[in-house]
Design an enzyme around this catalytic site. Structure first.
Site, PDB file in Angstrom:
ATOM      1  N   MET A  84      38.933  48.155  35.100  1.00 34.92           N
ATOM      2  CA  MET A  84      37.688  48.721  34.578  1.00 34.92           C
ATOM      3  C   MET A  84      36.560  48.493  35.587  1.00 34.92           C
ATOM      4  O   MET A  84      35.374  48.553  35.236  1.00 34.92           O
ATOM      5  CB  MET A  84      37.342  48.096  33.222  1.00 34.92           C
ATOM      6  CG  MET A  84      38.414  48.389  32.173  1.00 34.92           C
ATOM      7  SD  MET A  84      37.808  48.319  30.491  1.00 34.92           S
ATOM      8  CE  MET A  84      37.255  46.631  30.408  1.00 34.92           C
ATOM      9  N   LEU A 100      35.046  44.806  40.441  1.00 33.27           N
ATOM     10  CA  LEU A 100      36.191  44.112  41.048  1.00 33.27           C
ATOM     11  C   LEU A 100      35.823  42.719  41.542  1.00 33.27           C
ATOM     12  O   LEU A 100      34.744  42.499  42.095  1.00 33.27           O
ATOM     13  CB  LEU A 100      36.739  44.934  42.217  1.00 33.27           C
ATOM     14  CG  LEU A 100      37.256  46.331  41.908  1.00 33.27           C
ATOM     15  CD1 LEU A 100      37.963  46.907  43.139  1.00 33.27           C
ATOM     16  CD2 LEU A 100      38.191  46.347  40.711  1.00 33.27           C
ATOM     17  N   GLY A 128      40.343  38.386  41.266  1.00 30.14           N
ATOM     18  CA  GLY A 128      41.491  38.572  40.358  1.00 30.14           C
ATOM     19  C   GLY A 128      42.085  39.954  40.530  1.00 30.14           C
ATOM     20  O   GLY A 128      43.303  40.114  40.687  1.00 30.14           O
ATOM     21  N   HIS A 129      41.238  40.980  40.521  1.00 30.68           N
ATOM     22  CA  HIS A 129      41.717  42.343  40.747  1.00 30.68           C
ATOM     23  C   HIS A 129      42.357  42.451  42.141  1.00 30.68           C
ATOM     24  O   HIS A 129      43.393  43.104  42.299  1.00 30.68           O
ATOM     25  CB  HIS A 129      40.556  43.340  40.688  1.00 30.68           C
ATOM     26  CG  HIS A 129      39.837  43.400  39.376  1.00 30.68           C
ATOM     27  ND1 HIS A 129      38.579  42.897  39.189  1.00 30.68           N
ATOM     28  CD2 HIS A 129      40.205  43.916  38.182  1.00 30.68           C
ATOM     29  CE1 HIS A 129      38.191  43.118  37.940  1.00 30.68           C
ATOM     30  NE2 HIS A 129      39.162  43.722  37.303  1.00 30.68           N
ATOM     31  N   GLY A 161      47.147  41.139  35.050  1.00 29.25           N
ATOM     32  CA  GLY A 161      46.825  39.724  35.201  1.00 29.25           C
ATOM     33  C   GLY A 161      47.176  38.925  33.948  1.00 29.25           C
ATOM     34  O   GLY A 161      46.934  39.381  32.823  1.00 29.25           O
ATOM     35  N   LYS A 214      45.581  36.537  33.007  1.00 24.48           N
ATOM     36  CA  LYS A 214      44.282  36.245  32.370  1.00 24.48           C
ATOM     37  C   LYS A 214      44.213  36.910  30.996  1.00 24.48           C
ATOM     38  O   LYS A 214      43.665  36.361  30.055  1.00 24.48           O
ATOM     39  CB  LYS A 214      43.174  36.745  33.301  1.00 24.48           C
ATOM     40  CG  LYS A 214      41.834  37.013  32.666  1.00 24.48           C
ATOM     41  CD  LYS A 214      41.064  35.751  32.492  1.00 24.48           C
ATOM     42  CE  LYS A 214      39.634  35.899  32.070  1.00 24.48           C
ATOM     43  NZ  LYS A 214      39.299  36.996  31.193  1.00 24.48           N
ATOM     44  N   GLN A 221      47.341  41.161  26.442  1.00 20.26           N
ATOM     45  CA  GLN A 221      47.449  42.536  26.953  1.00 20.26           C
ATOM     46  C   GLN A 221      48.810  42.729  27.627  1.00 20.26           C
ATOM     47  O   GLN A 221      49.474  43.756  27.428  1.00 20.26           O
ATOM     48  CB  GLN A 221      46.312  42.777  27.942  1.00 20.26           C
ATOM     49  CG  GLN A 221      46.305  44.115  28.614  1.00 20.26           C
ATOM     50  CD  GLN A 221      44.978  44.364  29.306  1.00 20.26           C
ATOM     51  OE1 GLN A 221      43.978  44.665  28.676  1.00 20.26           O
ATOM     52  NE2 GLN A 221      44.947  44.230  30.612  1.00 20.26           N
ATOM     53  N   ARG A 227      32.837  39.883  33.187  1.00 19.37           N
ATOM     54  CA  ARG A 227      31.759  39.503  32.269  1.00 19.37           C
ATOM     55  C   ARG A 227      31.026  38.227  32.712  1.00 19.37           C
ATOM     56  O   ARG A 227      29.943  37.939  32.200  1.00 19.37           O
ATOM     57  CB  ARG A 227      32.301  39.306  30.849  1.00 19.37           C
ATOM     58  CG  ARG A 227      32.696  40.627  30.179  1.00 19.37           C
ATOM     59  CD  ARG A 227      33.090  40.397  28.732  1.00 19.37           C
ATOM     60  NE  ARG A 227      33.267  41.656  28.009  1.00 19.37           N
ATOM     61  CZ  ARG A 227      34.403  42.348  27.954  1.00 19.37           C
ATOM     62  NH1 ARG A 227      35.475  41.910  28.584  1.00 19.37           N
ATOM     63  NH2 ARG A 227      34.482  43.479  27.275  1.00 19.37           N
TER      64      ARG A 227
HETATM   65  P1  AMP Z   1      39.838  44.546  33.811  1.00 18.31           P
HETATM   66  O1  AMP Z   1      39.138  45.271  34.921  1.00 18.31           O
HETATM   67  O2  AMP Z   1      39.072  43.384  33.271  1.00 18.31           O
HETATM   68  O3  AMP Z   1      40.377  45.471  32.747  1.00 18.31           O
HETATM   69  O4  AMP Z   1      41.119  43.881  34.469  1.00 18.31           O
HETATM   70  C1  AMP Z   1      42.027  44.651  35.205  1.00 18.31           C
HETATM   71  C2  AMP Z   1      43.243  43.811  35.499  1.00 18.31           C
HETATM   72  O5  AMP Z   1      42.852  42.670  36.253  1.00 18.31           O
HETATM   73  C3  AMP Z   1      43.920  43.305  34.227  1.00 18.31           C
HETATM   74  O6  AMP Z   1      45.332  43.367  34.394  1.00 18.31           O
HETATM   75  C4  AMP Z   1      43.439  41.882  34.150  1.00 18.31           C
HETATM   76  O7  AMP Z   1      44.331  41.030  33.470  1.00 18.31           O
HETATM   77  C5  AMP Z   1      43.359  41.512  35.625  1.00 18.31           C
HETATM   78  N1  AMP Z   1      42.471  40.362  35.799  1.00 18.31           N
HETATM   79  C6  AMP Z   1      41.223  40.206  35.296  1.00 18.31           C
HETATM   80  N2  AMP Z   1      40.747  38.990  35.601  1.00 18.31           N
HETATM   81  C7  AMP Z   1      41.706  38.352  36.322  1.00 18.31           C
HETATM   82  C8  AMP Z   1      41.812  37.061  36.926  1.00 18.31           C
HETATM   83  N3  AMP Z   1      40.833  36.168  36.859  1.00 18.31           N
HETATM   84  N4  AMP Z   1      42.965  36.753  37.564  1.00 18.31           N
HETATM   85  C9  AMP Z   1      43.978  37.660  37.632  1.00 18.31           C
HETATM   86  N5  AMP Z   1      43.937  38.895  37.095  1.00 18.31           N
HETATM   87  C10 AMP Z   1      42.817  39.236  36.437  1.00 18.31           C
END
Ligand code: AMP
Length: 255
Positions: A28, A31, A34-35, A145, A147, A151, A185
Site C-alpha cells: 500500500m 515503503l 520491511g517492504h 511479511g 508482520k 494476513q 503507520r
Molecule cells: P502494507 O504496505 O502495509 O500493506 O504491507 C505490504 C507488505 O509488506 C505486507 O506483506 C506486509 O506484511 C509487509 N510488511 C509490512 N511491514 C513489514 C515489516 N516491518 N517487516 C516485513 N514485512 C513487512
C-alpha cells in the site's frame, strides 16, 4: 522500471515475461525497509518483479484511517526502482472497483478472529484485492511479511481453498533498532507516543501472554493472544494516541 495504471496495460507488459518466474510484492506504499526486504527476496529468485502500489479502500474500516494513510507515490516509485522492481502496478480505485463491483472473497474463520474481530470486513477487503491482483499479474510467487501474520494465514488459506496456482513466501518482520516493527503507520507517532509504543515489542518478546498483558497494562489493548497460525504466534494490537499498531512474534518454526 515502468508504472502501469490499468489492468489491460500491465497484462500486455507482462505477456513477453511469462516464460520466466514472476514475483509479486503487494504493497500500500509508504515503503520502508520491511517492504524492501520483500522486494529483495523477490529479486533474488524471480526474473520479473512486480510491485503493486494500491491503498485498498475496502480493507479500511474508518474513513479517517483511510484518509490519514501516508501516501507519497513519487518517493515510493524511486525506492522501488532503486530496489530493483521491474514493473509497478498502481491503479486508481475505480480500476480495481469499477461501478457495480459486488464480488467478495470471505475467508470465514481465519478472517474473523483477532484482527477480524476488531476490524470487521478487513480480511474480506484484503482477500478480495489480493485475489484480483493475483488474477491480473498471475505471479508464480507472492511475497508477504510475517508482520501481518494473520494476513499470511488468510492468504495461504485462500490460495489452498481456491486452488490458486501461486506460492506464498513469508518473510521475517523487519524492526527498527529499538525493536518497533517497521510500519507505514509509525510515521504518525509523536516522539512520546513512539516511546509508549515500544511496550508492544517488549511485551511480545516475553513470548508469554500473561506477562505480555502485564507489560501492556495502562495502554489501550485490543488483544494479546496466541494465534493458531503456522507457526503459532503471540500477536497483539494496541492503540497509541490515534494510531493502531499490530505486531507478533513466532513461537515455533513453521512446519
Ligand atoms: P502494507 O504496505 O502495509 O500493506 O504491507 C505490504 C507488505 O509488506 C505486507 O506483506 C506486509 O506484511 C509487509 N510488511 C509490512 N511491514 C513489514 C515489516 N516491518 N517487516 C516485513 N514485512 C513487512
Amino acid at each position: 522500471m515502468n508504472t502501469y495504471r490499468t489492468i489491460a496495460d500491465i497484462r500486455t507488459a507482462l505477456e513477453p515475461r511469462r516464460e520466466g518466474t514472476i514475483g509479486l510484492v503487494p504493497t500500500m506504499g509508504a515503503l520502508h525497509a520491511g517492504h524492501l526486504s520483500l522486494i529483495e527476496a523477490a529479486r533474488a529468485e524471480c526474473s520479473t518483479v512486480v510491485m503493486s502500489l494500491f491503498v485498498n479502500p475496502t480493507q479500511f474500516g474508518a474513513a479517517t484511517d483511510l484518509a490519514a494513510y501516508p501516501r507519497d507515490e513519487a518517493e515510493d516509485l524511486a525506492a522501488a526502482a532503486e530496489a530493483g522492481v521491474d514493473l509497478v502496478f498502481a491503479p486508481a480505485v475505480e480500476e480495481m472497483y469499477p461501478p457495480g463491483f459486488q464480488t467478495w472473497v470471505e475467508v470465514s474463520e481465519l478472517g474473523s478472529i483477532l484482527e477480524g474481530e476488531h476490524r470487521p470486513g478487513h480480511f474480506r477487503g484484503v482477500a478480495t484485492v489480493c485475489l484480483k491482483l493475483f488474477s491480473i499479474v498471475r505471479p508464480d510467487l507472492v511475497y508477504c511479511g510475517q508482520k501481518d501474520a494473520q494476513q499470511v494465514a488468510v492468504l495461504r488459506r485462500m490460495i489452498s481453498d481456491l486452488a490458486l496456482d501461486v506460492e506464498l513466501r513469508d518473510l521475517p518482520t523487519v524492526r527498527d533498532a529499538d525493536g518497533l516493527a517497521l510500519s507505514s503507520r509509525n510515521s504518525r507517532l509523536s516522539a512520546a507516543e513512539r516511546e509508549r509504543a515500544l511496550a508492544l515489542p517488549r511485551a511480545l518478546a516475553t513470548r508469554d501472554p500473561e506477562r505480555a498483558r502485564e507489560l501492556l497494562d495502562g495502554l489501550e489493548v485490543d488483544y494479546v493472544e496466541i494465534a493458531p497460525f503456522d507457526p503459532p504466534v503471540l500477536a497483539a494490537a494496541i492503540h497509541v494516541g490515534s494510531t493502531r499498531l499490530i505486531d507478533n512474534v513466532p513461537l515455533e518454526e513453521a512446519s
